[in-house]
Design a protein around this motif. Structure first.
Motif, PDB file in Angstrom:
ATOM      1  N   THR A  20      42.283  40.492  48.641  1.00  0.00           N
ATOM      2  CA  THR A  20      41.375  40.416  47.499  1.00  0.00           C
ATOM      3  C   THR A  20      39.939  40.154  47.952  1.00  0.00           C
ATOM      4  O   THR A  20      39.001  40.804  47.487  1.00  0.00           O
ATOM      5  N   ASP A  43      46.955  43.247  40.925  1.00  0.00           N
ATOM      6  CA  ASP A  43      47.731  42.031  41.152  1.00  0.00           C
ATOM      7  C   ASP A  43      47.729  41.173  39.890  1.00  0.00           C
ATOM      8  O   ASP A  43      46.661  40.797  39.408  1.00  0.00           O
ATOM      9  N   ASN A  47      43.122  37.860  40.784  1.00  0.00           N
ATOM     10  CA  ASN A  47      42.084  37.210  41.601  1.00  0.00           C
ATOM     11  C   ASN A  47      40.823  38.065  41.767  1.00  0.00           C
ATOM     12  O   ASN A  47      39.716  37.536  41.776  1.00  0.00           O
ATOM     13  N   ASP A 136      43.212  46.742  44.790  1.00  0.00           N
ATOM     14  CA  ASP A 136      43.629  45.460  45.373  1.00  0.00           C
ATOM     15  C   ASP A 136      45.103  45.223  45.039  1.00  0.00           C
ATOM     16  O   ASP A 136      45.463  44.986  43.895  1.00  0.00           O
TER      17      ASP A 136
HETATM   18 MG   LIG Z   1      45.041  39.021  46.434  1.00  0.00          MG
END
Ligand SMILES: [Mg+2]
Ligand SMILES: Nc1ncnc2c1ncn2[C@@H]1O[C@H](COP(=O)(O)OP(=O)(O)OP(=O)(O)O)[C@@H](O)[C@H]1O
Length: 272
Positions: A20, A43, A47, A136
């Motif tokens: 991330t 995700d 994040n 990500d």
């Molecule tokens: Mg991550």
């Protein structure tokens, strides 16, 4: 000639290796250079959405809605408030259920690919093509990561400079091979970045040597140092490049972004 958008899955099924942080900071660095960049937060932890300062509470529309067909990618995008030219497809906690909900869904590995290609063809037609899409990935080889590997042309692999760094890598590389053999023949690991490097330890430099010996020129020359500023930045909804632009972490991510960008000229043989 069709616009060339580089699509990179930032993947490593190992948790906490800097996926991330790398997605966010490289994306910001490239956008700050005037490039048009999209970060897809794949995700459920969200994040990347947090670090880029975009809404991702339960009511926000995000990647989940896109995958289940309730929204187009273009409809869920939010501009990163700190950085011009940077768009974010946020992840909400809803995404945690996607895995189960998509079981039995026909073409479930291709949902993100379709969404991204649809969006890219819209912006290309509008004369505003993207230069980069960073996806990500979560720390798993789940259906979400599989969607990223099918949608991407490149795998961008962050490796943490620590003892277990190379364990589990073979599993990821096997998955990439499997995807290449069937779902996405164009997929390739094109770049590797070493993260959280602590120059005071022998171990870190051993890992560095080992990774360079194994992957050669795919390893970006600049290594990202372990730095407090890098890990503080997300709590302010920022990347380290906006939070403390002259810190070593920011400088290194800027260099790494430049190196990633110039890799295109060398290895860019793909057609998508
Ligand atoms: Mg991550
Ligand atoms: N260069 C760095 N210096 C110091 N801390 C860092 C650095 N890079 C990442 N971190 C910290 O390490 C932790 C893990 O990083 P990050 O969230 O980017 O990894 P990840 O691979 O995305 O994790 P996950 O697998 O949970 O998605 C975070 O707390 C982050 O702030």
């Amino acid at each position: 000639m069709a616009a060339m958008t580089r699509i990179l899955a930032v993947a490593n099924q190992k948790g906490g290796v800097g996926k991330t942080t790398t997605s966010v900071n490289i994306a910001v660095a490239l956008a700050q250079q005037g490039l048009r960049v999209l970060v897809v937060d794949l995700d459920p932890q969200g994040n990347a959405s947090t670090a880029l300062g975009v809404e991702h509470n339960e009511d926000a529309q995000g990647v989940y809605e896109v995958l289940v067909g309730a929204a187009d990618l273009g409809e869920v995008l939010q501009p990163c408030p700190e950085v011009a030219g940077l768009l974010v497809a946020p992840a909400t906690i809803n995404l945690a259920g996607a895995e189960i909900e998509l079981v039995g869904h026909e073409n479930r590995e291709f949902l993100l690919d379709r969404a991204i290609q649809g969006y890219l063809s819209d912006v290309n037609q509008a004369g505003e093509p993207l230069d980069y899409v960073f996806i990500d990935c979560p720390p798993s080889l789940s259906i979400l990561t599989l969607n990223a590997l099918v949608a991407a042309r490149e795998v961008f692999l962050p490796i943490q400079c620590e003892y277990y760094a190379l364990e589990g890598l073979s599993q990821l590389l096997r998955t990439v091979e499997m995807v290449r053999a069937g779902l996405n023949p164009n997929l390739e690991v094109t770049a590797i970045v070493l993260t959280m490097y602590d120059g005071r330890t022998r171990l870190a430099s051993q890992v560095l040597e080992e990774v360079r010996a194994h992957f050669g020129p795919k390893v970006l020359p600049t290594v990202i140092p372990r730095s407090v500023r890098v890990c503080e930045a997300p709590s302010y909804g920022q990347s380290v490049l906006t939070y403390d632009p002259s810190s070593p972490g920011a400088l290194c991510y800027r260099e790494a972004a430049h190196q990633l960008h110039t890799l295109t000229a060398l290895s860019n043989s793909g057609t998508r």
